[in-house]
Design an enzyme around this catalytic site. Sequence first.
Site, PDB file in Angstrom:
ATOM      1  N   GLY A   1       0.858  -1.133  -0.046  1.00 32.53           N
ATOM      2  CA  GLY A   1      -0.207  -0.066  -0.015  1.00 32.53           C
ATOM      3  C   GLY A   1       0.778   1.292  -0.216  1.00 32.53           C
ATOM      4  O   GLY A   1       0.652   2.127   0.783  1.00 32.53           O
ATOM      5  N   ALA A   2       2.158   1.243  -0.568  1.00 27.11           N
ATOM      6  CA  ALA A   2       3.067   2.171  -0.706  1.00 27.11           C
ATOM      7  C   ALA A   2       3.152   3.390  -1.873  1.00 27.11           C
ATOM      8  O   ALA A   2       3.798   4.202  -1.942  1.00 27.11           O
ATOM      9  CB  ALA A   2       4.333   1.637  -0.718  1.00 27.11           C
TER      10      ALA A   2
ATOM     11  N   ARG B   1       0.739   5.575  -1.785  1.00 37.07           N
ATOM     12  CA  ARG B   1       0.557   6.986  -1.439  1.00 37.07           C
ATOM     13  C   ARG B   1       0.406   6.799   0.046  1.00 37.07           C
ATOM     14  O   ARG B   1       0.712   5.779   0.798  1.00 37.07           O
ATOM     15  CB  ARG B   1      -0.839   7.529  -2.008  1.00 37.07           C
ATOM     16  CG  ARG B   1      -2.085   6.296  -1.481  1.00 37.07           C
ATOM     17  CD  ARG B   1      -3.191   6.942  -2.123  1.00 37.07           C
ATOM     18  NE  ARG B   1      -4.473   6.391  -1.175  1.00 37.07           N
ATOM     19  CZ  ARG B   1      -5.752   6.354  -1.748  1.00 37.07           C
ATOM     20  NH1 ARG B   1      -6.008   6.794  -2.741  1.00 37.07           N
ATOM     21  NH2 ARG B   1      -6.782   6.006  -0.958  1.00 37.07           N
TER      22      ARG B   1
ATOM     23  N   ASP C   1      -2.485  -7.301  -5.793  1.00 37.13           N
ATOM     24  CA  ASP C   1      -3.475  -7.300  -4.630  1.00 37.13           C
ATOM     25  C   ASP C   1      -3.183  -8.149  -3.515  1.00 37.13           C
ATOM     26  O   ASP C   1      -2.877  -9.408  -3.724  1.00 37.13           O
ATOM     27  CB  ASP C   1      -4.798  -7.758  -5.332  1.00 37.13           C
ATOM     28  CG  ASP C   1      -6.098  -7.884  -4.133  1.00 37.13           C
ATOM     29  OD1 ASP C   1      -5.789  -7.869  -2.895  1.00 37.13           O
ATOM     30  OD2 ASP C   1      -7.043  -8.181  -4.603  1.00 37.13           O
ATOM     31  N   VAL C   2      -2.772  -7.584  -2.310  1.00 40.02           N
ATOM     32  CA  VAL C   2      -2.136  -8.181  -1.458  1.00 40.02           C
ATOM     33  C   VAL C   2      -3.382  -9.511  -0.871  1.00 40.02           C
ATOM     34  O   VAL C   2      -3.021 -10.398  -0.066  1.00 40.02           O
ATOM     35  CB  VAL C   2      -1.924  -7.552  -0.052  1.00 40.02           C
ATOM     36  CG1 VAL C   2      -0.767  -6.745  -0.413  1.00 40.02           C
ATOM     37  CG2 VAL C   2      -3.090  -6.952   0.496  1.00 40.02           C
TER      38      VAL C   2
ATOM     39  N   SER D   1      -4.756   0.219  14.203  1.00 38.86           N
ATOM     40  CA  SER D   1      -5.386   1.254  14.387  1.00 38.86           C
ATOM     41  C   SER D   1      -5.938   1.605  15.669  1.00 38.86           C
ATOM     42  O   SER D   1      -6.207   0.382  16.356  1.00 38.86           O
ATOM     43  CB  SER D   1      -6.483   1.538  13.297  1.00 38.86           C
ATOM     44  OG  SER D   1      -7.470   2.454  13.499  1.00 38.86           O
TER      45      SER D   1
ATOM     46  N   TYR E   1     -13.577  -2.847  10.168  1.00 36.60           N
ATOM     47  CA  TYR E   1     -12.477  -2.438  10.153  1.00 36.60           C
ATOM     48  C   TYR E   1     -11.681  -2.557  11.534  1.00 36.60           C
ATOM     49  O   TYR E   1     -10.508  -3.068  11.852  1.00 36.60           O
ATOM     50  CB  TYR E   1     -12.476  -0.895   9.633  1.00 36.60           C
ATOM     51  CG  TYR E   1     -11.085  -0.123   9.714  1.00 36.60           C
ATOM     52  CD1 TYR E   1     -10.303  -0.192   8.580  1.00 36.60           C
ATOM     53  CD2 TYR E   1     -10.757   0.844  10.744  1.00 36.60           C
ATOM     54  CE1 TYR E   1      -9.064   0.335   8.629  1.00 36.60           C
ATOM     55  CE2 TYR E   1      -9.584   1.665  10.571  1.00 36.60           C
ATOM     56  CZ  TYR E   1      -8.519   1.377   9.495  1.00 36.60           C
ATOM     57  OH  TYR E   1      -7.415   2.053   9.425  1.00 36.60           O
TER      58      TYR E   1
ATOM     59  N   ALA F   1     -11.061  -6.172  11.854  1.00 36.57           N
ATOM     60  CA  ALA F   1      -9.532  -6.425  11.375  1.00 36.57           C
ATOM     61  C   ALA F   1      -8.415  -5.877  11.976  1.00 36.57           C
ATOM     62  O   ALA F   1      -7.391  -6.448  12.077  1.00 36.57           O
ATOM     63  CB  ALA F   1      -9.659  -5.922   9.788  1.00 36.57           C
ATOM     64  N   LYS F   2      -8.653  -4.637  12.550  1.00 35.85           N
ATOM     65  CA  LYS F   2      -7.247  -4.018  13.149  1.00 35.85           C
ATOM     66  C   LYS F   2      -6.880  -4.695  14.633  1.00 35.85           C
ATOM     67  O   LYS F   2      -6.004  -4.524  14.923  1.00 35.85           O
ATOM     68  CB  LYS F   2      -7.506  -2.461  13.228  1.00 35.85           C
ATOM     69  CG  LYS F   2      -7.686  -1.757  11.877  1.00 35.85           C
ATOM     70  CD  LYS F   2      -6.368  -2.048  11.245  1.00 35.85           C
ATOM     71  CE  LYS F   2      -6.038  -1.333  10.073  1.00 35.85           C
ATOM     72  NZ  LYS F   2      -4.610  -1.461   9.022  1.00 35.85           N
TER      73      LYS F   2
END
Length: 252
Positions: A12-13, A15, A62-63, A141, A153, A156-157
Amino acid sequence: MTEMTRTAIVTGAARGIGAETARRLAQDGFAVAVLDLDEAACKPVVDEIVAAGGRALGVGVDVADEQAVASAVRRVADELGAPTVLVNNAGITRDNLLFKMSVAEWDSVINVHLRGAFLMTRAAQKYMIEAKWGRIVNLSSTSALGNRGQVNYSAAKAGVQGFTKTLAFELGKFGVTANAIAPGFIETEMTAATAERLGMNFEDFKTANAAMIPVARTGVPADIANAVSFFVGAAAGFVSGQVLYVAGGPKD
Ligand SMILES: NC(=O)c1ccc[n+]([C@@H]2O[C@H](COP(=O)([O-])OP(=O)(O)OC[C@H]3O[C@@H](n4cnc5c(N)ncnc54)[C@H](O)[C@@H]3O)[C@@H](O)[C@H]2O)c1
């Protein structure tokens, strides 16, 4: 390439936090693989690193795709060097209140963060084990502690934190550490999109958030890249399985 040059992968690098982390790790002396969905989107970050005298490679992946991850990691090893640093940063949000959340919104968020971190780490670990040295940093997060509109989210985090601690147990004896960074509000396109979804101007959204943050400002990608730089550096070899909240104040 000197003998001591190590290769780092940042997902995801193209941006945001990932791009800043890629630039920072290049400054720290790593050859950096810049991974993101679209290879062309990685080019500006790669060009910047190369222009500054570093080594970098952009790879589209796509990871959450098992085959794509396997070939991307192989390509990094072949073209840049065996990856012994991995920063699992790729992420998306698909916010909704539970009663409105679709299965697609749930699955896509779980897949990118959890399946993605799992696939990337499984593919990269063998190079770390071979080198008897490795560093894994996973992006969690503050939402891991719960956040309205983010059941997918936050799950997941929080999952990323458990994943990280288990990696620390399994890989420690091979010289590999694993740590998580849990950012608070960081100014990126992700938080800009949240402001837009809430119908707020980004500047007003930042001001409103800063008012709730003890250090009285919102974060910037460099705040997170600094923490990544610490975890992957020589000084952090005895730090593993930790979750560092980088949020301008305490979280628990
Ligand atoms: N911005 C914040 O306030 C904040 C706070 C806490 C945690 N985080 C986490 O930090 C990380 C980076 O966030 P950001 O704000 O820079 O986000 P961003 O949206 O600016 O960038 C995320 C990048 O990940 C890429 N990506 C998405 N899905 C992918 C996939 N399947 N495969 C490969 N790449 C993919 C995107 O294309 C994008 O370039 C994410 O994991 C995010 O959840 C961000």
